[in-house]
Scaffold this motif. Structure first.
Motif: not given
Ligand code: GLN
Length: 515
Positions: A455-463, A491-493
């Protein structure tokens, strides 16, 4: 599909197109619903008339037409204790364990109580859905004694309301024994759960009725609370109570001297009424249903009759919680943490709000006047199940019989996956605080990291990466989280993964540990 059809299919496990009456009754009984339950009256009559039969889907539908909603809840495991047979086994083991305790002394202020054999022991539990179990002497009669006090208090509240009732009786624990000759600073009984308070509520109830009608009112009230189980008035106990009631007479005179009663109260008639209430004979099974009615906010689970307003039961349970166990009330509220009421006949009535009522009867009492086995049984119950009022605040190994097995783990897995899919980092943090393992996957092998990447949730991936989750789990199609991110052009992920790889190559090992 109608409810009845799905109930039929669930019971007809082999798909034979027939369901035997035995199989139907077995399903009900293993979920704690006895065939004698008032809600099954028409089914019961049908069985009595036609005996055991093998029913087709249409016949089945007709047979259960009056109880299909109850049966639907049974087969869907929607009753408050979904695995009641397993729960009953646990209760049986607690019962057998508590049976070994032999301390305490039977009340001997009247011969009738002194004569009761010390080894009598019965436990009954009734849930707010009418599931019922009992062990030992749960169908043997004993007199209510102090366990009439919550009922008298509720009756007074229903009739006169909280304000009027509490202008005659306080709501603080007294700190003294149940028949101590003492009143509070306003000259009123400390609370309705000790003798002085119950004499007061006895004075307040149905004052306009004759003595006979007042007694009828009380017994029919108790029958309504217990789902129609008959209760008897024990005349011999009443006479004995009256003959050995110097302390109760003294309390009534003290209260009259202090002007605690409403004008015109006849204290002799009042005491007779209190002794009558103490002398009503019930058994543990009936009292468990009374307690279940209180647990259910005043509606009797077995009949659906509203006996008391919800507000009345709320007040009563508050009083039982703080004052129900005499001068052991504080200790009991701390260690056991549920509203309860004990009595010199050796019964302890306990309530787990919105779940169940419990009655434990064992005559030997401790120095506070509480049943030794009754208190011990409840302590062990609370040690095994998370029923203490504040158990919800702590993580513990206690069982929660309100939930299906593994419900909690699967709940957490889906909550974490859903939170990751919408990028809800706070929810992920909460689940970590509950000890949830963020590597857990659903039945498709999808992890929170898969969802956050897809889903492209950068903050969640980072966490999730910061939480050191496995970065290369494969779902059942063989996809990794990074593959998901690529497939959905996140791409951000991809950048986060690359950056992480670079950092882990650059950062010396000692720094990783320090971080
Ligand atoms: N009948 C009992 C008495 O007056 C009631 C008290 C109790 O059960 N603790 O002493």
């Amino acid at each position: 599909m109608t409810n009845s059809k799905s109930v039929f299919r669930s019971i007809d496990a082999k798909g034979s197109g027939k369901v035997s009456v035995e199989a139907l009754v077995h399903n009900l009984e293993s979920s704690g619903i006895a065939l004698s339950d008032p809600r099954l009256q028409s089914l019961r009559l049908r069985i009595a008339k036609e005996g055991s039969a093998s029913l087709s889907s249409e016949e089945f539908e007709e047979w259960i037409s009056h109880s299909s909603s109850l049966l639907t809840r049974v087969v869907k495991s929607e009753l408050v204790i979904p695995r009641f047979d397993e729960f009953a086994k646990e209760i049986e083991s607690l019962f057998n364990h508590t049976r070994g305790i032999e301390s305490g002394a039977v009340a001997n202020y009247i011969p009738h109580l002194a004569r009761v054999p010390e080894n009598k022991f019965g436990v009954a539990i009734s849930t707010i859905d009418g599931q019922h179990l009992s062990f030992g002497d749960a169908e043997e009669g004993f007199t209510l004694q102090s366990s009439c006090k919550p009922i008298l208090y509720c009756a007074a509240l229903e009739e006169l309301g909280e304000k009027t009732v509490h202008s005659h009786v306080g709501r603080e624990p007294s700190g003294f024994s149940f028949n101590e000759l003492t009143l509070n600073k306003q000259g009123l009984p400390h609370n309705p759960m000790i003798n002085a308070g119950a004499i007061m509520t006895s004075a307040l109830i149905k004052r306009s009725l004759s003595t006979a009608d007042r007694l009828d009112y009380l017994t029919s009230l108790i029958e309504s609370l217990s789902g129609g189980r008959p209760c008897h008035f024990n005349n011999a106990v009443w006479h004995s109570e009256r003959e050995s009631a110097d302390r109760n007479f003294a309390l009534a005179h003290l209260m009259r001297e202090q002007g605690a009663f409403p004008d015109g109260v006849d204290i002799n008639a009042t005491l007779d009424y209190f002794f009558s209430a103490c002398s009503v004979e019930v058994d543990a099974s009936a009292l468990a249903i009374v307690a279940a009615t209180l647990a259910n906010g005043g509606i009797c689970p077995q009949t659906g009759e509203r006996v008391f307003a919800a507000e009345t039961t709320k007040h009563c349970l508050s009083m039982m919680h703080s004052c129900g166990m005499y001068n052991y009330s504080g200790e009991f509220a701390f260690t056991v943490g549920i509203p309860a009421k004990s009595s010199v006949s050796g019964v302890v009535l306990a309530v787990i709000p919105n779940v169940m009522g419990i009655a434990v009867w064992s005559p030997p009492l401790d120095s506070c006047g509480n049943s030794v086995r009754g208190v011990e049984f409840l302590k062990q119950l609370i040690g095994r199940f998370n029923f203490h009022n504040y158990d919800s605040l702590v993580e513990s190994q206690k069982k929660d019989p309100r939930r299906l097995p593994h419900a909690r783990e699967t709940d957490h897995i889906y909550q974490a996956i859903y939170a990751a899919s919408i990028g809800d980092v706070s929810e992920l943090k909460r689940l970590v605080a509950y000890g949830h393992n963020l590597n857990s996957a659903d039945y498709d092998g999808r992890t929170p990291l898969h969802l956050a990447c897809a889903e492209g949730h950068a903050e969640a991936v980072q966490y999730l990466l910061d939480q050191q989750v496995d970065t290369t789990p494969k779902d059942r199609w063989g996809n990794t989280p990074l593959a998901d991110a690529k497939r959905h052009d996140r791409f951000g992920i991809e950048e986060i993964f690359k950056l992480r790889k670079r950092c882990s190559r650059q950062v010396p090992q000692s720094n990783v540990r320090a971080a």
